[in-house]
Scaffold this active site. Structure first.
Site, PDB file in Angstrom:
ATOM      1  N   LYS A  40       0.832  -1.207   0.000  1.00  0.00           N
ATOM      2  CA  LYS A  40       0.000   0.000   0.000  1.00  0.00           C
ATOM      3  C   LYS A  40       0.866   1.256   0.000  1.00  0.00           C
ATOM      4  CE  LYS A  40      -1.688  -1.583   3.740  1.00  0.00           C
ATOM      5  NZ  LYS A  40      -2.398  -1.824   5.005  1.00  0.00           N
ATOM      6  N   GLY A 100      -7.250   3.679  11.025  1.00  0.00           N
ATOM      7  CA  GLY A 100      -8.021   2.500  10.595  1.00  0.00           C
ATOM      8  C   GLY A 100      -8.059   2.278   9.091  1.00  0.00           C
ATOM      9  N   THR A 101      -7.211   2.971   8.346  1.00  0.00           N
ATOM     10  CA  THR A 101      -7.225   2.784   6.885  1.00  0.00           C
ATOM     11  C   THR A 101      -6.847   1.357   6.499  1.00  0.00           C
ATOM     12  OG1 THR A 101      -4.983   3.696   6.805  1.00  0.00           O
ATOM     13  CG2 THR A 101      -6.753   5.164   6.145  1.00  0.00           C
ATOM     14  N   GLY A 102      -5.760   0.871   7.089  1.00  0.00           N
ATOM     15  CA  GLY A 102      -5.267  -0.458   6.735  1.00  0.00           C
ATOM     16  C   GLY A 102      -6.286  -1.540   7.056  1.00  0.00           C
ATOM     17  N   CYS A 103      -6.874  -1.454   8.256  1.00  0.00           N
ATOM     18  CA  CYS A 103      -7.865  -2.451   8.682  1.00  0.00           C
ATOM     19  C   CYS A 103      -9.082  -2.418   7.755  1.00  0.00           C
ATOM     20  CB  CYS A 103      -8.328  -2.177  10.116  1.00  0.00           C
ATOM     21  SG  CYS A 103      -6.978  -2.103  11.296  1.00  0.00           S
ATOM     22  N   THR A 107      -7.432   9.136   8.901  1.00  0.00           N
ATOM     23  CA  THR A 107      -6.668   7.956   8.483  1.00  0.00           C
ATOM     24  C   THR A 107      -6.486   6.893   9.576  1.00  0.00           C
ATOM     25  OG1 THR A 107      -4.646   9.157   8.982  1.00  0.00           O
ATOM     26  CG2 THR A 107      -5.361   9.169   6.681  1.00  0.00           C
TER      27      THR A 107
HETATM   28  N1  LIG Z   1      -4.495  10.302   2.465  1.00  0.00           N
HETATM   29  C1  LIG Z   1      -4.881   9.279   1.713  1.00  0.00           C
HETATM   30  N2  LIG Z   1      -5.639   9.496   0.625  1.00  0.00           N
HETATM   31  C2  LIG Z   1      -6.066   8.468  -0.152  1.00  0.00           C
HETATM   32  N3  LIG Z   1      -5.759   7.199   0.096  1.00  0.00           N
HETATM   33  C3  LIG Z   1      -4.986   6.912   1.153  1.00  0.00           C
HETATM   34  C4  LIG Z   1      -4.503   7.934   2.030  1.00  0.00           C
HETATM   35  N4  LIG Z   1      -3.778   7.341   3.022  1.00  0.00           N
HETATM   36  C5  LIG Z   1      -3.826   6.018   2.784  1.00  0.00           C
HETATM   37  N5  LIG Z   1      -4.528   5.734   1.657  1.00  0.00           N
HETATM   38  C6  LIG Z   1      -4.865   4.417   1.097  1.00  0.00           C
HETATM   39  O1  LIG Z   1      -5.484   3.688   2.147  1.00  0.00           O
HETATM   40  C7  LIG Z   1      -5.163   2.305   2.056  1.00  0.00           C
HETATM   41  C8  LIG Z   1      -4.471   1.893   3.351  1.00  0.00           C
HETATM   42  O2  LIG Z   1      -3.106   2.276   3.262  1.00  0.00           O
HETATM   43  P1  LIG Z   1      -2.155   2.693   4.459  1.00  0.00           P
HETATM   44  O3  LIG Z   1      -0.792   2.712   3.868  1.00  0.00           O
HETATM   45  O4  LIG Z   1      -2.665   3.914   5.095  1.00  0.00           O
HETATM   46  O5  LIG Z   1      -2.372   1.485   5.438  1.00  0.00           O
HETATM   47  P2  LIG Z   1      -1.834   1.261   6.886  1.00  0.00           P
HETATM   48  O6  LIG Z   1      -0.642   2.097   7.138  1.00  0.00           O
HETATM   49  O7  LIG Z   1      -1.703  -0.199   7.039  1.00  0.00           O
HETATM   50  O8  LIG Z   1      -3.017   1.774   7.790  1.00  0.00           O
HETATM   51  P3  LIG Z   1      -3.074   1.674   9.409  1.00  0.00           P
HETATM   52  O9  LIG Z   1      -2.345   2.845   9.909  1.00  0.00           O
HETATM   53  O10 LIG Z   1      -4.518   1.732   9.683  1.00  0.00           O
HETATM   54  O11 LIG Z   1      -2.442   0.405   9.795  1.00  0.00           O
HETATM   55  C9  LIG Z   1      -4.310   2.185   0.800  1.00  0.00           C
HETATM   56  O12 LIG Z   1      -5.148   1.896  -0.296  1.00  0.00           O
HETATM   57  C10 LIG Z   1      -3.701   3.575   0.666  1.00  0.00           C
HETATM   58  O13 LIG Z   1      -3.286   3.853  -0.640  1.00  0.00           O
HETATM   59  C1  LIG Z   2      -6.596  -3.179  17.505  1.00  0.00           C
HETATM   60  C2  LIG Z   2      -5.903  -2.516  16.390  1.00  0.00           C
HETATM   61  N1  LIG Z   2      -5.653  -3.212  15.257  1.00  0.00           N
HETATM   62  C3  LIG Z   2      -5.014  -2.616  14.230  1.00  0.00           C
HETATM   63  C4  LIG Z   2      -4.631  -1.304  14.295  1.00  0.00           C
HETATM   64  C5  LIG Z   2      -3.913  -0.703  13.098  1.00  0.00           C
HETATM   65  O1  LIG Z   2      -3.923   0.595  12.963  1.00  0.00           O
HETATM   66  C6  LIG Z   2      -4.912  -0.591  15.498  1.00  0.00           C
HETATM   67  N2  LIG Z   2      -4.572   0.698  15.664  1.00  0.00           N
HETATM   68  N3  LIG Z   2      -5.531  -1.233  16.514  1.00  0.00           N
END
Ligand SMILES: Nc1ncnc2c1ncn2[C@@H]1O[C@H](COP(=O)(O)OP(=O)(O)OP(=O)(O)O)[C@@H](O)[C@H]1O
Ligand SMILES: Cc1ncc(CO)c(N)n1
Length: 446
Positions: free
Chosen positions: A174, A207-210, A205
């Site tokens: 990502k 919870g984006t990854g989850c 942002t």
């Molecule tokens: N500001 C943004 N605008 C548009 N898309 C975004 C933005 N930030 C993240 N994304 C997208 O959101 C999705 C999650 O990516 P990200 O890299 O943020 O995950 P992450 O770091 O695992 O998240 P978390 O912090 O929740 O664990 C991807 O598709 C990424 O391209």
């Molecule tokens: C419980 C939990 N899972 C995943 C993430 C990832 O951001 C978080 N902040 N908290």
């Protein structure tokens, strides 16, 4: 038949990430959500205050309990916390056939570690080989692949390593933390690369990854192909970030509900404004009050979703005089009104609950009646408009509405102006919804 998706992850008491984000995401896609909680975190938008891991046996039992009775169409893992939980999860999911999305959660947005240092090896050895798709961000991909990632080409290499050397079926690196001009994610699957692009948006942002991995999982549960599931998840996450609610004092959370809320609210607006418009047309003497430039009747989406012209519904082509009747030229559409839309969007900055408006021809008589009925009336004078605002296209109405509200320091039911050269004097009725606007209108003219 409703599809079922399982999340094996930690709980975020702040409701932005983890199990909570996953369940909301599953719901948004109409999938029944199942959970196996691995860890309870005391967390908010700013920090992780405590982590309490669930016993590996209980984690395994949660998975077995739901698979054996309800069935699982697709599953994901999130925070797995420690090596013992990882081993128990791997041993358990291996018994079943469902596709597994692995979000290799390591560190929270706030910086707190969510995976013990000594658990990395177990994650790589036990879980990654079971994955249909792994969804690392930049630093997670670096840890898994053992290489530094600077740009897109590196991200591709890392994705390929995760598949070819660690044994996952697919990997998507990502781009949320890659310093590129767009949010680009690269998928390596079936020996092919694919890029998913979206503009970087300002928003929330946490919870984006989850949410992203849960959206992929939900769509796999619905039987979508992996590439299609990722495409939908990308659209979903971009929207969720953009419409995130500004709550808490740290990283505000993704709005997983936007995906279903916006279409639902649009339907409510269509229905409510459409019904009110029918009723409006049955008011006998209304044509006497219709301005020469035409009337409009508008209704905006709720404040969180009302950002621009396209978020406000009105009558296409306006409502015009037609003999001694009035007639809508088109029907209700989003983006159909200009002037009234600018008025309502400004009004909502002061009073977010006031979402509907209608304009009438100004008359002194109506203003007198409004005051005698106890309606709150204010006005603006176009001749007092500062030159720099006049010079700006579309600036008059926002300035006027702001001036009128500040004049009475209260919520007006009616704002009028007496016109200017080439501008017809106008009276605007405001209300929380079209029904309330109609009620005020009827009090005035009947
Ligand atoms: N500001 C943004 N605008 C548009 N898309 C975004 C933005 N930030 C993240 N994304 C997208 O959101 C999705 C999650 O990516 P990200 O890299 O943020 O995950 P992450 O770091 O695992 O998240 P978390 O912090 O929740 O664990 C991807 O598709 C990424 O391209
Ligand atoms: C419980 C939990 N899972 C995943 C993430 C990832 O951001 C978080 N902040 N908290």
């Amino acid at each position: 038949m409703i599809r079922k998706a399982l999340t094996i992850a930690g709980s975020d008491s702040g409701g932005g990430a983890g199990i909570e984000a996953d369940l909301k995401t599953f719901s948004a896609f109409g999938v029944h959500g199942l959970v196996a909680i691995t860890s309870v975190t005391a967390q908010n938008t700013q920090e992780v205050r405590a982590i309490y891991d669930i016993s590996p046996e209980v984690v395994a039992k949660q998975i077995e309990a739901v698979v054996e009775d309800i069935g699982v169409d697709a599953a994901k893992t999130g925070m797995l916390s420690n090596a013992k939980i990882i081993k128990a999860v791997a041993k358990t999911v291996k018994k079943y056939e469902f596709p597994l999305v692995v979000d290799p959660v390591m560190i929270a947005k706030s910086g707190a570690p969510l995976l013990r240092e000594d658990a990395m090896e177990a994650l790589i050895e036990k879980i990654i080989p079971l994955a249909t798709l792994v969804t690392p961000n930049k630093s997670e991909a670096e840890k898994l692949s053992g290489m530094k990632i600077e740009g897109l080409e590196d991200a591709k290499k890392a994705a390929k390593i995760i598949v070819e050397e660690l044994g996952a079926k697919g990997a998507i690196v990502k781009g949320g933390h890659l310093s590129l001009s767009e949010a680009v994610d690269v998928l390596y699957f079936n020996e092919k690369f694919r890029e998913y692009r979206a503009p970087f948006v300002k928003g929330c942002t946490h919870g984006t990854g989850c949410s992203f991995s849960a959206a992929i999982t939900a769509n796999l549960a619905k039987g979508k192909k992996l590439e299609e599931a990722v495409r939908i998840a990308k659209e979903f996450i971009t929207m969720g970030i953009y419409y995130g609610p500004r709550i808490g004092h740290g990283h505000c959370p993704v709005n997983q509900n936007a995906w279903i809320d916006i279409p639902a609210e649009k339907w409510r607006v269509y229905e409510s404004l459409g019904n009110a418009l029918k009723e409006l047309m049955s008011i006998d003497n209304l044509y006497e009050h219709a301005p020469e430039v035409g009337m409009n009747f508008i209704y905006a989406l709720p404040k969180l979703y009302a950002r621009s012209k396209e978020d406000v519904a009105g009558v296409k082509g306006r409502i015009v005089k037609f003999g001694n009747k009035i007639k809508p030229v088109g029907w209700v559409e989003f983006g159909a009104s200009d002037h009234l839309t600018r008025a309502i969007l400004t009004f909502m900055e002061f009073f977010p609950e006031v979402r509907s408006a209608l304009n009438l021809k100004y008359s002194e008589e109506l203003i007198k009646k409004a005051s005698s009925l106890g309606l709150k009336v204010s006005f603006y004078d176009r001749r007092e408009e500062p030159e720099e605002i006049k010079a700006k296209e579309g600036g008059t109405i926002p300035w006027g509405v702001k001036t009128a509200i500040e004049r009475i320091n209260d919520k007006p039911d009616i704002i009028y102006h007496l016109g200017d050269w080439g501008k017809e004097p106008m009276l605007l009725i405001f209300g929380e919804n079209p029904e309330i606007v109609l009620r005020k209108l009827k009090m005035l003219i009947e």
